[in-house]
Design a protein around this motif. Structure first.
Motif, short mmCIF file in Angstrom:
data_model
loop_
_atom_site.label_atom_id
_atom_site.label_comp_id
_atom_site.label_asym_id
_atom_site.label_seq_id
_atom_site.Cartn_x
_atom_site.Cartn_y
_atom_site.Cartn_z
N GLU A 1 1.31 -1.20 0.24
CA GLU A 1 -0.05 -0.09 -0.50
C GLU A 1 0.74 1.31 -0.19
O GLU A 1 0.75 2.07 -0.67
N ILE A 2 1.98 1.02 0.77
CA ILE A 2 2.79 2.49 0.89
C ILE A 2 3.18 2.37 -0.22
O ILE A 2 3.33 3.53 -0.48
N ASP A 3 3.72 1.39 -1.61
CA ASP A 3 4.14 2.05 -2.69
C ASP A 3 3.28 2.38 -3.50
O ASP A 3 4.32 3.29 -3.95
N ARG A 4 2.26 2.22 -3.02
CA ARG A 4 1.25 3.11 -4.24
C ARG A 4 1.01 4.26 -4.25
O ARG A 4 1.61 5.30 -4.37
N LEU A 5 1.36 4.49 -2.30
CA LEU A 5 1.38 5.79 -1.84
C LEU A 5 2.42 6.64 -2.54
O LEU A 5 2.22 8.00 -3.59
N VAL A 6 3.64 6.24 -2.65
CA VAL A 6 4.08 6.85 -2.75
C VAL A 6 4.20 6.79 -4.50
O VAL A 6 4.85 7.69 -5.28
N GLU A 7 3.68 5.68 -5.07
CA GLU A 7 3.83 6.24 -7.00
C GLU A 7 2.80 8.12 -7.11
O GLU A 7 3.11 8.01 -8.31
N ASN B 1 2.92 9.67 -4.81
CA ASN B 1 3.70 11.49 -4.55
C ASN B 1 4.73 10.44 -3.83
O ASN B 1 4.51 10.37 -2.60
N PRO B 2 6.03 10.85 -4.22
CA PRO B 2 7.26 10.43 -3.45
C PRO B 2 7.76 11.00 -2.40
O PRO B 2 7.97 10.07 -1.05
N ASP B 3 6.93 11.69 -1.55
CA ASP B 3 6.76 12.52 -0.27
C ASP B 3 6.43 11.30 0.69
O ASP B 3 6.31 11.14 1.83
N TYR B 4 5.37 10.97 0.42
CA TYR B 4 4.89 9.76 1.31
C TYR B 4 6.03 8.33 1.36
O TYR B 4 5.57 7.64 2.64
N GLY B 5 6.94 8.31 0.88
CA GLY B 5 8.36 7.28 0.95
C GLY B 5 8.91 8.14 1.99
O GLY B 5 10.23 7.79 2.35
N GLU B 6 9.24 9.57 2.34
CA GLU B 6 10.36 9.91 2.95
C GLU B 6 9.51 10.23 4.55
O GLU B 6 9.10 11.25 5.05
N ILE B 7 9.88 9.70 5.56
CA ILE B 7 9.87 9.75 6.65
C ILE B 7 9.87 10.51 7.59
O ILE B 7 11.92 10.51 8.05
N LEU B 8 9.51 10.95 8.10
CA LEU B 8 10.07 12.40 9.48
C LEU B 8 9.96 11.73 10.61
O LEU B 8 10.47 12.66 11.51
N CYS B 9 9.04 11.59 11.33
CA CYS B 9 8.54 10.76 12.81
C CYS B 9 8.40 8.57 12.54
O CYS B 9 7.81 8.25 11.92
N TYR B 10 9.49 8.81 12.92
CA TYR B 10 9.71 7.02 13.07
C TYR B 10 9.10 6.34 14.08
O TYR B 10 8.95 5.52 14.13
N CYS B 11 8.94 7.53 14.92
CA CYS B 11 8.06 6.58 16.15
C CYS B 11 7.23 6.06 15.85
O CYS B 11 5.89 5.28 15.84
N ARG B 12 6.19 6.89 15.12
CA ARG B 12 4.71 6.87 14.99
C ARG B 12 4.39 7.16 13.07
O ARG B 12 3.48 7.31 12.69
N MET B 13 5.72 6.69 12.47
CA MET B 13 5.89 6.92 10.57
C MET B 13 5.09 7.67 10.66
O MET B 13 3.56 8.04 9.48
N VAL B 14 5.34 8.95 10.05
CA VAL B 14 4.56 10.23 9.56
C VAL B 14 5.59 10.09 8.31
O VAL B 14 6.83 10.68 8.17
N SER B 15 4.71 10.55 7.58
CA SER B 15 5.53 11.42 6.19
C SER B 15 5.47 12.87 6.16
O SER B 15 4.90 13.10 6.59
#
Ligand SMILES: Cc1cc2nc3c(=O)[nH]c(=O)nc-3n(C[C@H](O)[C@H](O)[C@H](O)COP(=O)(O)OP(=O)(O)OC[C@H]3O[C@@H](n4cnc5c(N)ncnc54)[C@H](O)[C@@H]3O)c2cc1C
Length: 501
Positions: A395-401, A403-417
Motif C-alpha cells: 500500500e505504501i508503494d502505491r502511495l509513493v507512486e 506522491n514520492p513524499d509518502y516515502g520520506e519518513i519524518l517521525c519514526y516513532c509514529r511513522m509519519v511521512s
C-alpha cells in the motif's frame, strides 16, 4: 430571507460542534472566534477522551447532562463516520473492589434505567475477567456499560472545524474577545484584539473563560468557573498491558473515577486526578508528584499487573471548567436579546458536544424566534489525512507512486511521512489558521507524539513549516508565543553579545 450573523466565542469541541450544526442553514453566517493560534487547544485538548454512555449522570440532580450525554453518545457514532474521526466502541467496566464500592456502584444501574442507557448491568468475577483479562483478580465485579466509546478529541475538533469551514463558517484564530457589545438591549457584536466583529447572536462557548464573557454581558452574575485539574500518565505504545475495555474506579462526588484506557492510537493512559484549584489558576496544567502517585495507586486497584513505570512517555494535565453547582449553564437570553451562554461545560461535555449543539439551536429557535432555511447542498463529509502508518509495504508503494513524499519518513516513532505534514500545513491554511505551529501539525499528523516526544522530528517539521510558509526557521512557533526552533549560531551570537559567550 432574513440573514443572521452569529459569532461563536471559542473553538473547542463545543463551539466547533455548534458551528457545524449552524452551518447547515442558508441564512446564518457563522464566525468562529478563537484566541489561540489553533482550534481545540483549551479543555478539549487534555481529557480522558471517553464517550460516556450516560449511566453516570444523576437524572434528578443533572437532567440536562443526563439527556445530552446519552444523545451525544448516539450522535457521535454518526459524526465519527461522516468526519472520519478515529474512534472505537469497546464498552466500559466500572470496577468495584469492596462491598462498599459495590453498593456505591449499584446506583448507576438505576440511573441507567431512568436515562434509558441500554445494556448496563453488573458482572461478577468470572464474567468480568472474561470481558477484560487485564483486570485485577481481586476485583469483586463491575458495572458493565457496553455503549461507552473513545475518540481522539483533538482530531475531532479539527475534523469538525474543517467540515464547518467547508460549509461556509469563517474561523478567526488568534482573535481574543474581550467585550460583547450591547445596544438597545440587543447584542450587536464582539470587540476583539483584531477589531469589532458584528453579530446578531453571540454564543459564549469559551470553556474555562466562559464566566468572564458571561460577566461582561451582565447575565447570571452568580455564575463562576472553578478550574478542577486532572492529571494523566501516558505510556509508550509498545507497553503490552492494553485493556480492550475502558476500565475505571467507582466515581466519587467530584470525579468519574480514575480511568485505565488504551487510547485510539494504542497508548495505555491512566488518569485523571481531580483537584480543585483557585479560580484564577486557569492555565495551571503542570503535573504534581502527589497526583501521579495517586494515579499509580488507583490503577493498581483495577489492573492485574501495573505497566513498567519507565515506559511513561508523557505526563500532562487538563482543567475542567467546573460550574458552582455542577450544572451546565446553557441558555439563550432575551435580555439582552441575542446572547447565548454555553458555560460550565465540565464532563461529559466532550460526549454531549453534538447534542449540546442541537440543544443550542433549539434554544435559539424558541427564544429568538429565528426563521431558518436549510441549505440544499450541505456537505456532511470530511476525509482524514491519508497516513502511511499501519499500512502494508504494497500500500505504501502505491502511495509513493502517487506522491514520492509518502516515502520520506519524518517521525519514526509514529511513522509519519513528509506528505502528511505538507497536507496538514495545507489544511491549516485552508481553515484560516494564521500561524502554522509545530504543535498544530503534531495534532493533525501525530508527528512528535511517540516515545521520543518530538526530539527527533520536531526540527524536521519546523523546516517544512519554514519552507511552506516562508517564515524563517528560528521564528517557527512550536506552541504559542515566541518559543521557536532555534538557529544555534544565532543563539550563540546573542550570548556572545551579552558577554556570556
Ligand atoms: C481532566 C478532564 C477529563 C475529562 N474527561 C472527559 C471525558 O472522558 N469525556 C467527556 O465527555 N468529557 C470529558 N471532559 C470534559 C470535556 O473535556 C469538556 O467538557 C469539553 O472539552 C469542553 O469543551 P469546550 O469547547 O466547552 O471548552 P474548550 O475546549 O476549552 O473550548 C473553549 C475555547 O474558547 C477559547 N477562548 C476562551 N476565551 C476566549 C476569548 N475571550 N476569546 C476567544 N476565544 C476564547 C479557548 O482558547 C478554547 O479553545 C474532561 C475534562 C477534563 C479537564
Amino acid at each position: 430571507m432574513h440573514r443572521y450573523r452569529v459569532a461563536i466565542v471559542g473553538a473547542g469541541i463545543i463551539g466547533a460542534s455548534i458551528a457545524r450544526i449552524l452551518s447547515m442553514y442558508e441564512n446564518i453566517d457563522v464566525s468562529l472566534i478563537e484566541k489561540e493560534p489553533d482550534v481545540g487547544w483549551g479543555v478539549s485538548k487534555a481529557n480522558t477522551a471517553v464517550i460516556h454512555p450516560g449511566h453516570e449522570e444523576d437524572p434528578k440532580s443533572y437532567p440536562l447532562r443526563a439527556r445530552l450525554c446519552k444523545e451525544g453518545n448516539e450522535l457521535w457514532r454518526e459524526w465519527v463516520r461522516e468526519l472520519d474521526i478515529p474512534a472505537k466502541w469497546p464498552g466500559e467496566l466500572m470496577v468495584f473492589t469492596s462491598d462498599e464500592e459495590e453498593k456505591a456502584a449499584e446506583k448507576y444501574i438505576e440511573f441507567a434505567k431512568v436515562n434509558k442507557v441500554p445494556g448496563v448491568r453488573v458482572v461478577y468475577r468470572e464474567e468480568l475477567r472474561a470481558l477484560e483479562p487485564t483486570v485485577n483478580p481481586d476485583a469483586l465485579g463491575a458495572v458493565y456499560a457496553p455503549t461507552a466509546g473513545m475518540i481522539s478529541p483533538m482530531e475531532a475538533v479539527i475534523a469538525i472545524v474543517e467540515n464547518a469551514v467547508e460549509n461556509g463558517v469563517k474561523l478567526f484564530t488568534e482573535t481574543e474577545v474581550f467585550n460583547v457589545r450591547v445596544s438597545a438591549n440587543r447584542v450587536i457584536g464582539v470587540d476583539t484584539n483584531r477589531g469589532f466583529i458584528e453579530a446578531d447572536v453571540v454564543i459564549n462557548a469559551a470553556g474555562l473563560y466562559a464566566d468572564k464573557i458571561s460577566n461582561v454581558v451582565g447575565v447570571d452574575t452568580w455564575f463562576f468557573i472553578k478550574p478542577r485539574r486532572g492529571e494523566y500518565l501516558l505510556f509508550d505504545e509498545d507497553v503490552d498491558i492494553k485493556p480492550t475495555r475502558i476500565l475505571h474506579t467507582v466515581p466519587t462526588l467530584v470525579t468519574k473515577g480514575v480511568y485505565v484506557v488504551t487510547t485510539v492510537h494504542g497508548n495505555l493512559m491512566i488518569g485523571p486526578t481531580a483537584e480543585d484549584l483557585p479560580v484564577d489558576a486557569r492555565e495551571a496544567t503542570l503535573t504534581t508528584r502527589e497526583g501521579l502517585e495517586y494515579l499509580w495507586r488507583e490503577a493498581g486497584k483495577i489492573l492485574k499487573v501495573l505497566p513498567p513505570r519507565s515506559r511513561v512517555i508523557r505526563t500532562f494535565a487538563g482543567l475542567r471548567p467546573e460550574p458552582p453547582n455542577g450544572q451546565w449553564l446553557i441558555k439563550a437570553y432575551d435580555s439582552p436579546w441575542g446572547f447565548v451562554n454555553v458555560a460550565g461545560t465540565r464532563s461529559p461535555g466532550l460526549t454531549a458536544a453534538p447534542a449540546i449543539a442541537l440543544h443550542v439551536l433549539e434554544q435559539m429557535r424558541s427564544v429568538f424566534d429565528l426563521r431558518l432555511v436549510k441549505k440544499e447542498k450541505w456537505n456532511p463529509f470530511r476525509k482524514d489525512i491519508v497516513r502511511v502508518r499501519n499500512r502494508s509495504i504494497e500500500e505504501i508503494d502505491r502511495l509513493v507512486e502517487t506522491n514520492p513524499d509518502y516515502g520520506e519518513i519524518l517521525c519514526y516513532c509514529r511513522m509519519v511521512s513528509k506528505a502528511e505534514v505538507v497536507e496538514a500545513i495545507k489544511r491549516m491554511k485552508a481553515i484560516g489558521v494564521k500561524t502554522i505551529t509545530v504543535d498544530g501539525i503534531k495534532f493533525r499528523t501525530y508527528a512528535g507524539m511517540g516515545k521520543c516526544q518530538g526530539s527527533f522530528c520536531r526540527w524536521r517539521v519546523a523546516l517544512l513549516v519554514s519552507k511552506y510558509t516562508g517564515v524563517p526557521l528560528e521564528s517557527v512557533v512550536v506552541k504559542r508565543g515566541s518559543y521557536g526552533v532555534g538557529d544555534v549560531k544565532l543563539l550563540l551570537r546573542g550570548r556572545a553579545a551579552k558577554g556570556q559567550g
